[in-house]
Design a protein around this motif. Structure first.
Motif, PDB file in Angstrom:
ATOM      1  N   TRP A   1      -9.741  44.041  37.363  1.00 54.06           N
ATOM      2  CA  TRP A   1     -10.284  42.678  37.436  1.00 54.06           C
ATOM      3  C   TRP A   1      -9.305  41.755  38.162  1.00 54.06           C
ATOM      4  CZ3 TRP A   1     -14.996  41.220  37.093  1.00 54.06           C
ATOM      5  CH2 TRP A   1     -15.896  41.740  36.161  1.00 54.06           C
TER       6      TRP A   1
ATOM      7  N   VAL B   1     -12.567  48.675  39.142  1.00 55.27           N
ATOM      8  CA  VAL B   1     -13.265  47.383  39.163  1.00 55.27           C
ATOM      9  C   VAL B   1     -13.150  46.724  40.535  1.00 55.27           C
ATOM     10  CG1 VAL B   1     -13.481  45.157  38.015  1.00 55.27           C
ATOM     11  CG2 VAL B   1     -12.726  47.150  36.719  1.00 55.27           C
ATOM     12  N   TYR B   2     -12.042  46.964  41.230  1.00 56.57           N
ATOM     13  CA  TYR B   2     -11.867  46.291  42.524  1.00 56.57           C
ATOM     14  C   TYR B   2     -12.743  46.888  43.618  1.00 56.57           C
ATOM     15  CZ  TYR B   2      -8.457  50.149  43.023  1.00 56.57           C
ATOM     16  OH  TYR B   2      -7.838  51.374  43.049  1.00 56.57           O
TER      17      TYR B   2
ATOM     18  N   SER C   1     -14.764  42.624  28.658  1.00 54.85           N
ATOM     19  CA  SER C   1     -14.958  43.899  29.341  1.00 54.85           C
ATOM     20  C   SER C   1     -15.419  45.004  28.401  1.00 54.85           C
ATOM     21  CB  SER C   1     -13.651  44.347  30.016  1.00 54.85           C
ATOM     22  OG  SER C   1     -13.220  43.420  30.972  1.00 54.85           O
TER      23      SER C   1
ATOM     24  N   ALA D   1      -6.799  36.133  32.887  1.00 54.69           N
ATOM     25  CA  ALA D   1      -7.059  37.509  32.484  1.00 54.69           C
ATOM     26  C   ALA D   1      -6.195  37.833  31.278  1.00 54.69           C
ATOM     27  CB  ALA D   1      -6.761  38.480  33.627  1.00 54.69           C
TER      28      ALA D   1
ATOM     29  N   GLN E   1     -11.374  36.467  31.633  1.00 51.61           N
ATOM     30  CA  GLN E   1     -11.806  37.855  31.469  1.00 51.61           C
ATOM     31  C   GLN E   1     -10.928  38.524  30.440  1.00 51.61           C
ATOM     32  OE1 GLN E   1     -14.535  39.123  33.159  1.00 51.61           O
ATOM     33  NE2 GLN E   1     -14.384  40.828  31.715  1.00 51.61           N
TER      34      GLN E   1
ATOM     35  N   ARG F   1      -9.372  42.346  41.895  1.00 52.44           N
ATOM     36  CA  ARG F   1     -10.576  41.834  42.567  1.00 52.44           C
ATOM     37  C   ARG F   1     -10.508  40.318  42.728  1.00 52.44           C
ATOM     38  NH1 ARG F   1     -15.777  42.979  44.149  1.00 52.44           N
ATOM     39  NH2 ARG F   1     -15.668  45.181  43.583  1.00 52.44           N
TER      40      ARG F   1
ATOM     41  N   SER G   1      -9.836  41.828  28.423  1.00 45.99           N
ATOM     42  CA  SER G   1      -9.872  43.286  28.622  1.00 45.99           C
ATOM     43  C   SER G   1      -8.873  43.967  27.702  1.00 45.99           C
ATOM     44  CB  SER G   1      -9.569  43.635  30.089  1.00 45.99           C
ATOM     45  OG  SER G   1     -10.427  42.976  30.977  1.00 45.99           O
TER      46      SER G   1
ATOM     47  N   LEU H   1     -19.017  36.062  39.213  1.00 47.59           N
ATOM     48  CA  LEU H   1     -18.792  37.459  39.577  1.00 47.59           C
ATOM     49  C   LEU H   1     -19.418  37.793  40.926  1.00 47.59           C
ATOM     50  CD1 LEU H   1     -19.357  38.984  36.032  1.00 47.59           C
ATOM     51  CD2 LEU H   1     -17.191  38.510  37.168  1.00 47.59           C
TER      52      LEU H   1
ATOM     53  N   PRO I   1     -17.547  46.106  33.405  1.00 45.70           N
ATOM     54  CA  PRO I   1     -17.491  46.711  34.743  1.00 45.70           C
ATOM     55  C   PRO I   1     -17.296  48.219  34.646  1.00 45.70           C
ATOM     56  CG  PRO I   1     -15.321  45.998  34.143  1.00 45.70           C
ATOM     57  CD  PRO I   1     -16.194  45.781  32.922  1.00 45.70           C
TER      58      PRO I   1
END
Length: 484
Positions: free
Chosen positions: A15, A139-140, A111, A5, A81, A18, A83, A161, A135
Motif C-alpha cells: 500500500w 498491492v503495488y 486491509s 499507513a 490504511q 502504491r 494493515s 483508491l 487488496p
C-alpha cells in the motif's frame, strides 16, 4: 491528500509503495524493528516494476515519513490504511487509537482479509467511516481491491483508491472473508488434500495452475472462461453439460486435512525443492516482471487489467509534465524489448516510428485529445513524418522522448520528437504534421478553444530556437545532392 499507513508488512508495504509512487506522501507507523528496511525493499521492487509497466514518466514520488506513534501518523490524515495482523482484538485496539487522534472526517480502510465491517466497527466512535479495503499481493501491481461497507465512506474510499490506479469492487453484502479469499480458500483446501494424500506435489499443482487455467483466469476470470467452454450455445449449454458433475464426490471442500507436523514438513520440503534456489526478493521480482508482461499484453488488447493500466497511464500523460529545464515536454518513456531488435542486434527502423508515435499519442492526451474527446467524432491524424536515425540502441535500453511543438494553427500542429538514450545523446529525431479532423466526415476541421488554448500554453514555454534540421526533411538532402 494526506495518507497514513498503520502497518508496513507485506500488504502494508505494498500500500505504501502504491501511494508513494502515485505522488503522495505517506506517514507510516509500524513498531517492527526492521520496518524501515522492509518497506524500503518493497518500495525498491515496486519502483522497478512501475518503471517497466508504464510508458509515461512516473509522477514525482512522494515521501515515506516515519512516525513514532499511531497518533502522530494519523494526525490531519484524509485517508488511513490499516494493515495490522489478523486479530480482531488487535484491530479494535488499533482503530480505537486511530479514532482518538484522527480527524472525524478521515476514512479508515482496513486491509483485513476475513473480518466484516460490522465486526471492525464494534465500539467505534464513528463507525460509518470504517470500511474494508482488502487488496491482493502485490498491492503495488494488482489493482483490484474489495471495498466492503456501504455509504459515503465506501464511495470516498473507492474514489481515493481509483485515483492511485486501483480497481475497487464494491461488495453490497458483507460476508466472512469477502469474495476473493473464499474462492482461493476452495482451491487451497483441495490442494492441501492432494498433497496430503500423496497425489501431487506442490510443484505439480502449481504447474497445472500456471500452465493451464491460471493463464485463462488472468484475463477472463471464471464465468467468462466457462461461457467459452460452452461453445456457441454459451453458458446455458455449459451448465447443462457439466452441471451434473457438481454432485459427484470429486472434492473435499467441506473438510480440511489436519495440518500436523508431518504434512507441514512435506509441504515445506516440497516448496523448498521447488523454489528454494531463489530468495524471496528474487521471487518477487520474477513475479513482478511476469505480471508487467501480462499487463502490457492486456493493455495492447484493451482488455481486463490492461484497461486499468491504460487509464492510470493516461492520467500520467495528462498531468503537467516538463523536462527538468521546464521545456521540452518529457511525456513518454519506454524500454527496448527483445523483439524490437533486428539481426544486427539493434532496434529495427520501424520501432523508432513506433516510439515516436507513442510519444505523439502521449502529447494528444496531454492537451486533452483523449479517448473521451475522440468518442465525440474528433481526432488528429498524422499526415507527414520525417525521421533522422542517429544512433544504434540495443535491447534493454531505456529511451526517453522529448517533445516540442514547432507550430500550430486552427487545423494543424507540428511536433518534433527527440529520442534520448540514458546518457542524454540522441538516438533519433522526428517531425510529424498532424491535422485535426472530423472522423465521421473524413475532413480537417478547426480545433475547439480547449485544444487551441493548450497548444498556445505549450508554445509559450518555447523560448529556444528550433533545431536547425527542423522543416528540412528529405528535400534538404536532395538539394545538397544536386549541389554536389
Amino acid at each position: 491528500m494526506k495518507i497514513a499507513a498503520i502497518g508496513g508488512g507485506v500488504i502494508g508495504g505494498g500500500w505504501i509503495a502504491r501511494f508513494v509512487l502515485s505522488g503522495h506522501d505517506v506517514t507510516v507507523f509500524d513498531p517492527h524493528p526492521e520496518a524501515e528496511r522492509i518497506v524500503g525493499e518493497v518500495l525498491a521492487n515496486a519502483t522497478r516494476a512501475w518503471q517497466g509497466l508504464f510508458q509515461a514518466p512516473l509522477p514525482r514520488s512522494g515521501r515515506v515519513v516515519w512516525a513514532s506513534s499511531i497518533a502522530e501518523a494519523v494526525a490531519d490524515a484524509d485517508y488511513i490504511q490499516e494493515s495490522v495482523p489478523e486479530r480482531l482484538d488487535l484491530k479494535h485496539r488499533i482503530i480505537a487509537e486511530i479514532e482518538a487522534a484522527a480527524p472525524a472526517s478521515a476514512i479508515i480502510g482496513s486491509s483485513t482479509s476475513g473480518f466484516k465491517p460490522s465486526e471492525l466497527r464494534e465500539a467505534a466512535r464513528h463507525p460509518d467511516r470504517i470500511v474494508v479495503a482488502h487488496p491482493f499481493n502485490p498491492v503495488y501491481l494488482l489493482p483490484v481491491v474489495e471495498v466492503v461497507g456501504g455509504g459515503a465512506a465506501a464511495q470516498r474510499a473507492s474514489e481515493v483508491l481509483t485515483s492511485v490506479g486501483m480497481k475497487p469492487v464494491r461488495i453490497a453484502r458483507e460476508i466472512d472473508a469477502h469474495i476473493g479469499d473464499r474462492l482461493l480458500e476452495a482451491i487451497w483446501r483441495e490442494a492441501l488434500w492432494l498433497v496430503n494424500d500423496g497425489i501431487a506435489t506442490t510443484e505439480e499443482i502449481d504447474d497445472i495452475i500456471r500452465f493451464g487455467f491460471g493463464l485463462r483466469w488472468a484475463q477472463m476470470g471464471l464465468f467468462e472462461t466457462y461461457r467459452i467452454a460452452g461453445g456457441e450455445a454459451g453458458m446455458r449449454h455449459f451448465l447443462g453439460q457439466f452441471g451434473p458433475a457438481l454432485k459427484w464426490p470429486w472434492t473435499k471442500l467441506m473438510d480440511v486435512p489436519d495440518l500436523d507436523d508431518a504434512l507441514i514438513d512435506r509441504i515445506a520440503g516440497q516448496s523448498d525443492a521447488q523454489s528454494g534456489a531463489h530468495s524471496i526478493r528474487e521471487l518477487e521480482r520474477i513475479r513482478d516482471d511476469n505480471l508487467v508482461g501480462i499487463f502490457q499484453a492486456l493493455k495492447a488488447n484493451d482488455w481486463g487489467v490492461g484497461q486499468t493500466v491504460r487509464a492510470q497511464e493516461d492520467a500520467f500523460y495528462a498531468r503537467e509534465v516538463a523536462a527538468p529545464s521546464g521545456y521540452p515536454l518529457e511525456l513518454h518513456q519506454t524500454r527496448v524489448a527483445g523483439g524490437w531488435v533486428d539481426y544486427n542486434g539493434h532496434m529495427t527502423e520501424f520501432r523508432y516510428l513506433q516510439v515516436m508515435g507513442d510519444a505523439t499519442d502521449a502529447f494528444l492526451i496531454h492537451i486533452g485529445l483523449d479517448a473521451a474527446y475522440r468518442a465525440q467524432g474528433r481526432s488528429a491524424y498524422t499526415v507527414e513524418t520525417h525521421i533522422r536515425h542517429l544512433a544504434e540502441v540495443k535491447a534493454g535500453e531505456r529511451l526517453t522522448v522529448r517533445t516540442r511543438l514547432l507550430g500550430h494553427d486552427q487545423k494543424r500542429f507540428r511536433l518534433h520528437h527527440a529520442i534520448l538514450r540514458d546518457d542524454g545523446t540522441e538516438a533519433a529525431t522526428g517531425e510529424h504534421m498532424l491535422l485535426h479532423v472530423d472522423t465521421d466526415a473524413g475532413r480537417a476541421v478547426p480545433m475547439p478553444s480547449l485544444l487551441l488554448a493548450a497548444l498556445d500554453r505549450i508554445a509559450a514555454q518555447d523560448s529556444t530556437p528550433h533545431p536547425e534540421h527542423a522543416g528540412q526533411g528529405v528535400r534538404a538532402i536532395r538539394q545538397s545532392e544536386a549541389i554536389a
